[in-house]
Design a protein around this motif. Structure first.
Motif, PDB file in Angstrom:
ATOM      1  N   VAL A   1       0.914  -1.316  -0.043  1.00 28.40           N
ATOM      2  CA  VAL A   1      -0.146  -0.014  -0.080  1.00 28.40           C
ATOM      3  C   VAL A   1       0.713   1.180   0.106  1.00 28.40           C
ATOM      4  CG1 VAL A   1      -1.680   1.431   1.085  1.00 28.40           C
ATOM      5  CG2 VAL A   1      -1.916  -1.130   1.074  1.00 28.40           C
ATOM      6  N   GLY A   2       2.239   1.314   0.487  1.00 30.40           N
ATOM      7  CA  GLY A   2       2.886   2.412   0.815  1.00 30.40           C
ATOM      8  C   GLY A   2       3.414   2.596  -0.525  1.00 30.40           C
ATOM      9  N   PHE A   3       3.926   1.578  -1.218  1.00 29.86           N
ATOM     10  CA  PHE A   3       4.654   1.687  -2.375  1.00 29.86           C
ATOM     11  C   PHE A   3       3.652   2.385  -3.375  1.00 29.86           C
ATOM     12  CE2 PHE A   3       6.974  -0.014  -5.920  1.00 29.86           C
ATOM     13  CZ  PHE A   3       8.544   0.344  -5.485  1.00 29.86           C
ATOM     14  N   ALA A   4       2.447   1.790  -3.486  1.00 36.75           N
ATOM     15  CA  ALA A   4       1.358   2.345  -4.434  1.00 36.75           C
ATOM     16  C   ALA A   4       1.081   3.621  -4.234  1.00 36.75           C
ATOM     17  CB  ALA A   4       0.251   1.247  -4.501  1.00 36.75           C
ATOM     18  N   TYR A   5       0.916   3.888  -3.016  1.00 38.49           N
ATOM     19  CA  TYR A   5       0.528   5.209  -2.607  1.00 38.49           C
ATOM     20  C   TYR A   5       1.406   6.251  -2.934  1.00 38.49           C
ATOM     21  CZ  TYR A   5      -0.685   9.233   0.556  1.00 38.49           C
ATOM     22  OH  TYR A   5      -0.906  10.501   1.142  1.00 38.49           O
ATOM     23  N   ASN A   6       2.670   6.033  -2.690  1.00 39.48           N
ATOM     24  CA  ASN A   6       3.809   6.805  -3.202  1.00 39.48           C
ATOM     25  C   ASN A   6       3.839   7.232  -4.823  1.00 39.48           C
ATOM     26  OD1 ASN A   6       6.436   7.543  -4.135  1.00 39.48           O
ATOM     27  ND2 ASN A   6       6.706   7.763  -2.035  1.00 39.48           N
ATOM     28  N   ALA A   7       3.589   5.962  -5.686  1.00 38.65           N
ATOM     29  CA  ALA A   7       3.539   6.009  -7.103  1.00 38.65           C
ATOM     30  C   ALA A   7       2.593   6.900  -7.519  1.00 38.65           C
ATOM     31  CB  ALA A   7       3.295   4.691  -7.704  1.00 38.65           C
ATOM     32  N   ILE A   8       1.219   6.318  -6.824  1.00 40.27           N
ATOM     33  CA  ILE A   8      -0.155   7.412  -7.596  1.00 40.27           C
ATOM     34  C   ILE A   8       0.225   8.956  -7.034  1.00 40.27           C
ATOM     35  CG2 ILE A   8      -2.362   7.753  -6.965  1.00 40.27           C
ATOM     36  CD1 ILE A   8      -2.630   4.347  -6.514  1.00 40.27           C
ATOM     37  N   ILE A   9       0.418   9.284  -5.799  1.00 41.36           N
ATOM     38  CA  ILE A   9       0.472  10.619  -5.384  1.00 41.36           C
ATOM     39  C   ILE A   9       1.784  11.375  -6.150  1.00 41.36           C
ATOM     40  CG2 ILE A   9       1.025  12.110  -3.637  1.00 41.36           C
ATOM     41  CD1 ILE A   9      -1.723  10.967  -3.079  1.00 41.36           C
ATOM     42  N   GLY A  10       2.684  10.697  -6.137  1.00 38.64           N
ATOM     43  CA  GLY A  10       3.995  11.282  -7.036  1.00 38.64           C
ATOM     44  C   GLY A  10       3.563  11.503  -8.476  1.00 38.64           C
ATOM     45  N   SER A  11       3.002  10.664  -9.194  1.00 38.00           N
ATOM     46  CA  SER A  11       2.682  10.762 -10.375  1.00 38.00           C
ATOM     47  C   SER A  11       1.510  11.754 -11.008  1.00 38.00           C
ATOM     48  CB  SER A  11       2.524   9.330 -11.148  1.00 38.00           C
ATOM     49  OG  SER A  11       1.275   8.727 -10.819  1.00 38.00           O
ATOM     50  N   VAL A  12       0.566  11.584 -10.395  1.00 39.92           N
ATOM     51  CA  VAL A  12      -0.749  12.498 -10.531  1.00 39.92           C
ATOM     52  C   VAL A  12      -0.460  13.768  -9.942  1.00 39.92           C
ATOM     53  CG1 VAL A  12      -3.172  12.796 -10.083  1.00 39.92           C
ATOM     54  CG2 VAL A  12      -2.053  10.392 -10.267  1.00 39.92           C
ATOM     55  N   THR A  13       0.358  14.143  -9.080  1.00 39.65           N
ATOM     56  CA  THR A  13       0.254  15.603  -8.918  1.00 39.65           C
ATOM     57  C   THR A  13       1.190  16.402 -10.201  1.00 39.65           C
ATOM     58  OG1 THR A  13       2.124  15.062  -7.362  1.00 39.65           O
ATOM     59  CG2 THR A  13       0.349  15.595  -6.349  1.00 39.65           C
ATOM     60  N   LYS A  14       2.004  15.569 -10.612  1.00 39.54           N
ATOM     61  CA  LYS A  14       2.617  16.270 -11.833  1.00 39.54           C
ATOM     62  C   LYS A  14       1.710  16.800 -12.958  1.00 39.54           C
ATOM     63  CE  LYS A  14       6.859  13.610 -11.016  1.00 39.54           C
ATOM     64  NZ  LYS A  14       7.643  12.510 -11.625  1.00 39.54           N
ATOM     65  N   TRP A  15       0.422  16.394 -12.789  1.00 40.20           N
ATOM     66  CA  TRP A  15      -0.552  16.481 -13.814  1.00 40.20           C
ATOM     67  C   TRP A  15      -1.255  18.034 -13.462  1.00 40.20           C
ATOM     68  CZ3 TRP A  15      -2.813  13.994 -18.157  1.00 40.20           C
ATOM     69  CH2 TRP A  15      -1.996  12.842 -18.449  1.00 40.20           C
ATOM     70  N   PHE A  16      -0.885  18.390 -12.248  1.00 47.74           N
ATOM     71  CA  PHE A  16      -1.674  19.509 -11.636  1.00 47.74           C
ATOM     72  C   PHE A  16      -0.575  20.395 -10.984  1.00 47.74           C
ATOM     73  CE2 PHE A  16      -4.619  16.484 -11.817  1.00 47.74           C
ATOM     74  CZ  PHE A  16      -5.897  16.871 -11.962  1.00 47.74           C
ATOM     75  N   PRO A  17       0.300  21.016 -11.988  1.00 45.61           N
ATOM     76  CA  PRO A  17       1.560  22.006 -11.209  1.00 45.61           C
ATOM     77  C   PRO A  17       0.912  23.304 -11.003  1.00 45.61           C
ATOM     78  CG  PRO A  17       1.304  22.038 -13.563  1.00 45.61           C
ATOM     79  CD  PRO A  17       0.557  21.026 -13.186  1.00 45.61           C
ATOM     80  N   ASP A  18      -0.648  23.533 -11.333  1.00 46.94           N
ATOM     81  CA  ASP A  18      -1.178  24.855 -10.853  1.00 46.94           C
ATOM     82  C   ASP A  18      -1.945  24.740  -9.608  1.00 46.94           C
ATOM     83  OD1 ASP A  18      -2.769  22.993 -12.350  1.00 46.94           O
ATOM     84  OD2 ASP A  18      -4.333  24.693 -12.825  1.00 46.94           O
ATOM     85  N   CYS A  19      -2.152  23.469  -9.528  1.00 47.27           N
ATOM     86  CA  CYS A  19      -3.108  23.341  -7.995  1.00 47.27           C
ATOM     87  C   CYS A  19      -2.660  21.791  -7.308  1.00 47.27           C
ATOM     88  CB  CYS A  19      -4.810  23.389  -8.303  1.00 47.27           C
ATOM     89  SG  CYS A  19      -5.089  22.459  -9.711  1.00 47.27           S
ATOM     90  N   VAL A  20      -1.455  21.660  -7.070  1.00 45.28           N
ATOM     91  CA  VAL A  20      -0.955  20.447  -6.462  1.00 45.28           C
ATOM     92  C   VAL A  20      -1.699  20.137  -5.039  1.00 45.28           C
ATOM     93  CG1 VAL A  20       0.966  19.252  -5.325  1.00 45.28           C
ATOM     94  CG2 VAL A  20       1.319  20.708  -7.375  1.00 45.28           C
ATOM     95  N   GLY A  21      -2.099  21.104  -4.429  1.00 47.96           N
ATOM     96  CA  GLY A  21      -2.763  20.795  -2.966  1.00 47.96           C
ATOM     97  C   GLY A  21      -4.098  20.405  -3.058  1.00 47.96           C
ATOM     98  N   LEU A  22      -4.907  20.652  -4.139  1.00 51.20           N
ATOM     99  CA  LEU A  22      -6.087  20.276  -4.508  1.00 51.20           C
ATOM    100  C   LEU A  22      -6.085  19.067  -4.914  1.00 51.20           C
ATOM    101  CD1 LEU A  22      -9.244  20.877  -5.111  1.00 51.20           C
ATOM    102  CD2 LEU A  22      -8.529  21.480  -7.318  1.00 51.20           C
ATOM    103  N   ALA A  23      -5.240  18.660  -5.770  1.00 57.70           N
ATOM    104  CA  ALA A  23      -5.166  17.321  -6.410  1.00 57.70           C
ATOM    105  C   ALA A  23      -4.766  16.363  -5.438  1.00 57.70           C
ATOM    106  CB  ALA A  23      -3.983  17.012  -7.584  1.00 57.70           C
ATOM    107  N   SER A  24      -3.849  16.560  -4.527  1.00 54.05           N
ATOM    108  CA  SER A  24      -3.404  15.713  -3.624  1.00 54.05           C
ATOM    109  C   SER A  24      -4.372  15.482  -2.506  1.00 54.05           C
ATOM    110  CB  SER A  24      -1.983  16.104  -2.892  1.00 54.05           C
ATOM    111  OG  SER A  24      -1.951  17.354  -2.229  1.00 54.05           O
ATOM    112  N   GLY A  25      -5.183  16.628  -2.108  1.00 49.85           N
ATOM    113  CA  GLY A  25      -6.248  16.659  -1.116  1.00 49.85           C
ATOM    114  C   GLY A  25      -7.354  15.802  -1.710  1.00 49.85           C
ATOM    115  N   ILE A  26      -7.791  15.851  -3.042  1.00 51.80           N
ATOM    116  CA  ILE A  26      -8.747  15.208  -3.178  1.00 51.80           C
ATOM    117  C   ILE A  26      -8.305  13.496  -3.081  1.00 51.80           C
ATOM    118  CG2 ILE A  26     -10.024  14.150  -5.544  1.00 51.80           C
ATOM    119  CD1 ILE A  26     -10.000  17.196  -6.162  1.00 51.80           C
ATOM    120  N   MET A  27      -7.141  13.283  -3.663  1.00 52.32           N
ATOM    121  CA  MET A  27      -6.616  11.748  -3.527  1.00 52.32           C
ATOM    122  C   MET A  27      -6.563  11.266  -2.050  1.00 52.32           C
ATOM    123  SD  MET A  27      -3.720  11.511  -6.555  1.00 52.32           S
ATOM    124  CE  MET A  27      -2.871  13.131  -6.242  1.00 52.32           C
ATOM    125  N   LEU A  28      -5.976  12.203  -1.192  1.00 54.36           N
ATOM    126  CA  LEU A  28      -5.911  11.888   0.204  1.00 54.36           C
ATOM    127  C   LEU A  28      -7.405  11.425   0.856  1.00 54.36           C
ATOM    128  CD1 LEU A  28      -4.007  11.361   2.521  1.00 54.36           C
ATOM    129  CD2 LEU A  28      -4.200  13.743   3.199  1.00 54.36           C
TER     130      LEU A  28
END
Length: 166
Positions: free
Chosen positions: A125-152
């Motif tokens: 779970v930790g390995f996957a969590y890191n991969a998902i959060i790390g890759s998807v936040t790159k799609w949102f350079p303008d609103c990283v906090g919003l994207a990571s908050g939704i995923m969290l």
């Protein structure tokens, strides 16, 4: 610069990626549903103490952190696809191994629970969590906090939504 920012805001594909990532994290958040799994397991193994059962969650959370750390270190070594494959393999082995516990042999079953659910499941779970959060936040350079908050939010709701169905 302005055109590039407008292009980022209008890119609907990134919202699809965020939605898929949130659903994936919803399933990974099932690790927090240990309290729901604990009751049927304690009924199958009444000889186990509360502290023995609680140790499972402690191991899983420790391995979640270590799995995330290892996932971060290997970010430049493995592709995202390989990281997802490793995570999926760890989680498959985790749940399959946990299903092999035998009430006739409580001593080895407790070790199996610690190893499969705690060590492999938490690490996966930790390995996957890191991969998902790390890759998807790159799609949102303008609103990283919003994207990571939704995923969290999806990760946190996993135990509530899926745990109630278990």
């Amino acid at each position: 610069m302005f055109k590039k920012r407008r292009h980022i805001m209008n890119n609907s594909k990134r919202w699809v990626v965020l939605s898929v990532a949130t659903i994936s994290l919803l399933f990974l958040g099932l690790i927090y549903a240990w309290s729901i799994f604990k009751t049927p397991i304690s009924e199958m193994f009444p000889m186990w103490t509360v502290s023995q059962l609680s140790m499972t969650f402690t191991i899983a959370m420790s391995m979640f952190c270590i799995g995330g750390f290892v996932g971060g270190i290997t970010g430049k070594i493995f592709s995202l696809r390989v990281k997802f494959f490793i995570s999926a393999a760890l989680l498959f082995v985790s749940f399959f191994g946990t299903s092999l516990m035998n009430p006739a042999n409580p001593g080895s079953s407790l070790v199996m629970l610690y190893f499969f659910y705690g060590f492999l499941g938490g690490g996966g779970v930790g390995f996957a969590y890191n991969a998902i959060i790390g890759s998807v936040t790159k799609w949102f350079p303008d609103c990283v906090g919003l994207a990571s908050g939704i995923m969290l939010m999806g990760f946190g709701l996993g135990a509530l939504i899926l745990g109630g169905a278990a």
